[in-house]
Motif scaffolding. Structure first.
Motif, PDB file in Angstrom:
ATOM      1  N   PRO A  49      -3.037  -5.890   3.989  1.00 25.99           N
ATOM      2  CA  PRO A  49      -3.503  -6.369   2.683  1.00 25.99           C
ATOM      3  C   PRO A  49      -4.231  -5.276   1.893  1.00 25.99           C
ATOM      4  N   ASP A  50      -4.159  -5.391   0.587  1.00 32.43           N
ATOM      5  CA  ASP A  50      -4.915  -4.538  -0.327  1.00 32.43           C
ATOM      6  C   ASP A  50      -5.965  -5.384  -1.026  1.00 32.43           C
ATOM      7  N   TYR A  51      -7.135  -4.786  -1.233  1.00 28.73           N
ATOM      8  CA  TYR A  51      -8.079  -5.344  -2.187  1.00 28.73           C
ATOM      9  C   TYR A  51      -7.663  -4.856  -3.578  1.00 28.73           C
ATOM     10  N   ILE A  52      -7.740  -5.737  -4.560  1.00 27.07           N
ATOM     11  CA  ILE A  52      -7.455  -5.391  -5.950  1.00 27.07           C
ATOM     12  C   ILE A  52      -8.755  -5.491  -6.738  1.00 27.07           C
ATOM     13  N   TYR A  53      -9.116  -4.405  -7.420  1.00 24.90           N
ATOM     14  CA  TYR A  53     -10.367  -4.355  -8.175  1.00 24.90           C
ATOM     15  C   TYR A  53     -10.099  -4.083  -9.657  1.00 24.90           C
ATOM     16  N   TYR A  54     -10.955  -4.665 -10.500  1.00 25.59           N
ATOM     17  CA  TYR A  54     -10.964  -4.357 -11.929  1.00 25.59           C
ATOM     18  C   TYR A  54     -12.411  -4.257 -12.401  1.00 25.59           C
ATOM     19  N   LEU A  55     -12.580  -3.642 -13.555  1.00 26.17           N
ATOM     20  CA  LEU A  55     -13.913  -3.532 -14.146  1.00 26.17           C
ATOM     21  C   LEU A  55     -14.237  -4.792 -14.928  1.00 26.17           C
ATOM     22  N   PRO A  56     -15.385  -5.409 -14.704  1.00 29.61           N
ATOM     23  CA  PRO A  56     -15.778  -6.585 -15.494  1.00 29.61           C
ATOM     24  C   PRO A  56     -15.770  -6.261 -16.986  1.00 29.61           C
ATOM     25  N   ASN A  57     -15.073  -7.103 -17.744  1.00 29.08           N
ATOM     26  CA  ASN A  57     -14.958  -6.918 -19.199  1.00 29.08           C
ATOM     27  C   ASN A  57     -14.325  -5.578 -19.575  1.00 29.08           C
ATOM     28  N   ASN A  58     -13.668  -4.951 -18.597  1.00 27.88           N
ATOM     29  CA  ASN A  58     -13.010  -3.658 -18.803  1.00 27.88           C
ATOM     30  C   ASN A  58     -13.958  -2.621 -19.403  1.00 27.88           C
ATOM     31  N   ARG A  59     -15.151  -2.572 -18.836  1.00 31.23           N
ATOM     32  CA  ARG A  59     -16.154  -1.608 -19.291  1.00 31.23           C
ATOM     33  C   ARG A  59     -16.685  -0.808 -18.112  1.00 31.23           C
ATOM     34  N   ILE A  60     -17.018   0.426 -18.378  1.00 35.68           N
ATOM     35  CA  ILE A  60     -17.584   1.299 -17.347  1.00 35.68           C
ATOM     36  C   ILE A  60     -19.015   1.640 -17.732  1.00 35.68           C
ATOM     37  N   ILE A  61     -19.897   1.565 -16.761  1.00 38.95           N
ATOM     38  CA  ILE A  61     -21.286   1.986 -16.968  1.00 38.95           C
ATOM     39  C   ILE A  61     -21.453   3.329 -16.268  1.00 38.95           C
ATOM     40  N   PRO A  62     -21.559   4.422 -17.016  1.00 40.31           N
ATOM     41  CA  PRO A  62     -21.627   5.744 -16.396  1.00 40.31           C
ATOM     42  C   PRO A  62     -22.802   5.868 -15.428  1.00 40.31           C
ATOM     43  N   ALA A  63     -22.563   6.617 -14.363  1.00 42.79           N
ATOM     44  CA  ALA A  63     -23.629   6.872 -13.404  1.00 42.79           C
ATOM     45  C   ALA A  63     -24.691   7.771 -14.035  1.00 42.79           C
ATOM     46  N   LYS A  64     -25.887   7.713 -13.473  1.00 44.73           N
ATOM     47  CA  LYS A  64     -26.943   8.594 -13.961  1.00 44.73           C
ATOM     48  C   LYS A  64     -26.541  10.043 -13.720  1.00 44.73           C
ATOM     49  N   PRO A  65     -26.834  10.917 -14.689  1.00 49.10           N
ATOM     50  CA  PRO A  65     -26.452  12.324 -14.542  1.00 49.10           C
ATOM     51  C   PRO A  65     -27.034  12.944 -13.272  1.00 49.10           C
ATOM     52  N   ILE A  66     -26.229  13.753 -12.621  1.00 46.37           N
ATOM     53  CA  ILE A  66     -26.661  14.473 -11.420  1.00 46.37           C
ATOM     54  C   ILE A  66     -26.642  15.966 -11.746  1.00 46.37           C
ATOM     55  N   GLN A  67     -27.713  16.626 -11.430  1.00 44.21           N
ATOM     56  CA  GLN A  67     -27.820  18.052 -11.721  1.00 44.21           C
ATOM     57  C   GLN A  67     -27.141  18.853 -10.623  1.00 44.21           C
ATOM     58  N   ASP A  68     -25.892  19.206 -10.869  1.00 45.49           N
ATOM     59  CA  ASP A  68     -25.183  20.093  -9.960  1.00 45.49           C
ATOM     60  C   ASP A  68     -24.161  20.889 -10.759  1.00 45.49           C
ATOM     61  N   SER A  69     -23.333  21.650 -10.070  1.00 43.82           N
ATOM     62  CA  SER A  69     -22.396  22.540 -10.755  1.00 43.82           C
ATOM     63  C   SER A  69     -21.039  21.900 -11.011  1.00 43.82           C
ATOM     64  N   ILE A  70     -20.879  20.624 -10.687  1.00 41.30           N
ATOM     65  CA  ILE A  70     -19.575  19.978 -10.771  1.00 41.30           C
ATOM     66  C   ILE A  70     -19.276  19.542 -12.209  1.00 41.30           C
ATOM     67  N   THR A  71     -18.068  19.858 -12.669  1.00 42.19           N
ATOM     68  CA  THR A  71     -17.617  19.444 -13.991  1.00 42.19           C
ATOM     69  C   THR A  71     -16.315  18.653 -13.857  1.00 42.19           C
ATOM     70  N   PHE A  72     -16.002  17.882 -14.889  1.00 41.58           N
ATOM     71  CA  PHE A  72     -14.829  16.998 -14.857  1.00 41.58           C
ATOM     72  C   PHE A  72     -14.052  17.165 -16.155  1.00 41.58           C
ATOM     73  N   ARG A  73     -12.722  17.234 -16.026  1.00 37.81           N
ATOM     74  CA  ARG A  73     -11.883  17.338 -17.224  1.00 37.81           C
ATOM     75  C   ARG A  73     -10.474  16.866 -16.922  1.00 37.81           C
ATOM     76  N   PRO A  74      -9.685  16.548 -17.994  1.00 38.17           N
ATOM     77  CA  PRO A  74      -8.289  16.181 -17.782  1.00 38.17           C
ATOM     78  C   PRO A  74      -7.481  17.347 -17.226  1.00 38.17           C
ATOM     79  N   LEU A  75      -6.443  17.031 -16.485  1.00 38.02           N
ATOM     80  CA  LEU A  75      -5.507  18.025 -15.975  1.00 38.02           C
ATOM     81  C   LEU A  75      -4.144  17.788 -16.603  1.00 38.02           C
ATOM     82  N   SER A  76      -3.340  18.851 -16.694  1.00 34.94           N
ATOM     83  CA  SER A  76      -1.994  18.723 -17.243  1.00 34.94           C
ATOM     84  C   SER A  76      -1.021  19.607 -16.475  1.00 34.94           C
ATOM     85  N   GLU A  77       0.252  19.210 -16.496  1.00 36.31           N
ATOM     86  CA  GLU A  77       1.282  20.032 -15.861  1.00 36.31           C
ATOM     87  C   GLU A  77       1.429  21.377 -16.565  1.00 36.31           C
ATOM     88  N   GLU A  78       1.133  21.402 -17.829  1.00 37.74           N
ATOM     89  CA  GLU A  78       1.307  22.628 -18.607  1.00 37.74           C
ATOM     90  C   GLU A  78       0.309  23.713 -18.206  1.00 37.74           C
TER      91      GLU A  78
END
Length: 241
Positions: A91-120
């Protein structure tokens, strides 16, 4: 099942309760659906309110004589399908976000960054990341640079995690996968990465969907940390070769 978007309810209703209703009561529904995908011989969805819906193709209904059961309960239904040459997948658990909204986590001071990736632009860095991951982790995560939306987590110039989403069965539900390099786990990187891709998916007008096997405690913990709520437990039964 309040709190989930209309797209969620519409999709699962189309899968589980369209067709000919064989049985319906407060705790169990059984439906014969000729439009069910051929690969899905039987599906079972146990909702968080403990109502279980089961749907089968007409061929399965006829072969197992599901219209002739003496009693209609989940237990009797499972007993009936166990008598045939069918395979019950984990079996799989199926999850969704309530009201389709995300509450961002509190900022963490580290060197990690996030961005979109592309095949190009990101083929080489993505291949280098994949080379450091085990085949088991790659298979379980199902993350691909070819998917509809892809995000990466970086430590400097090094890709250390990736999350991707593809559109689920032609709907507006975006099914997610995520994988983090072994040396970077347990640092809330996966949580922040999934939140980043979810915000992008929502901004595009779609609905993030998160699935994991019920015995995968790490994935369950990640879903909860991101802010997902459990929609139900989904089982698929396929005909054996």
């Amino acid at each position: 099942m309040s709190g989930f978007s209309e797209e969620v309810h519409t999709y699962w209703q189309s899968q589980m309760i369209q067709g000919s209703i064989i049985h319906l009561d407060e705790v169990f529904t059984l439906v014969s659906n000729p439009s069910l995908k051929e690969m899905y011989k039987v599906m079972i969805l146990e909702m968080t309110n403990k109502h279980t819906m089961a749907v089968a193709t007409p061929c399965v209904v006829e072969d197992l004589k599901l219209k002739e059961l003496e009693e209609y309960t989940v237990e009797v239904f499972r007993e009936a399908i166990s008598s045939c040459k069918i395979e019950l997948h984990t079996p799989d658990y199926i999850y969704y976000l309530p009201n389709n909204r995300i509450i961002p986590a509190k900022p963490i001071q580290d060197s990690i960054t996030f961005r979109p990736l592309s095949e190009e632009h990101d083929v080489e860095v993505f291949r280098a990341f994949e080379a450091k991951c085990s085949e088991e982790d790659l298979d379980g995560a199902y993350v691909s640079l070819k998917h509809w939306v892809v995000y990466g987590a970086f430590d400097g110039e090094e890709l250390i995690g990736a999350s991707s989403a593809y559109l689920w069965n032609g709907t507006r539900l975006a099914d997610l996968g995520v994988i983090i390099g072994e040396d970077y786990r347990d640092r809330s990187i996966a949580t922040r990465l999934v939140q980043a891709i979810c915000m992008d998916i929502i901004d595009k007008g779609y609905v993030p969907q998160y699935r994991c096997q019920t015995d995968n405690t790490a994935s369950v913990a990640l879903a909860e940390a991101v802010g997902f709520s459990l929609f139900g437990e989904w089982e698929v039964i396929l005909a054996k070769e």
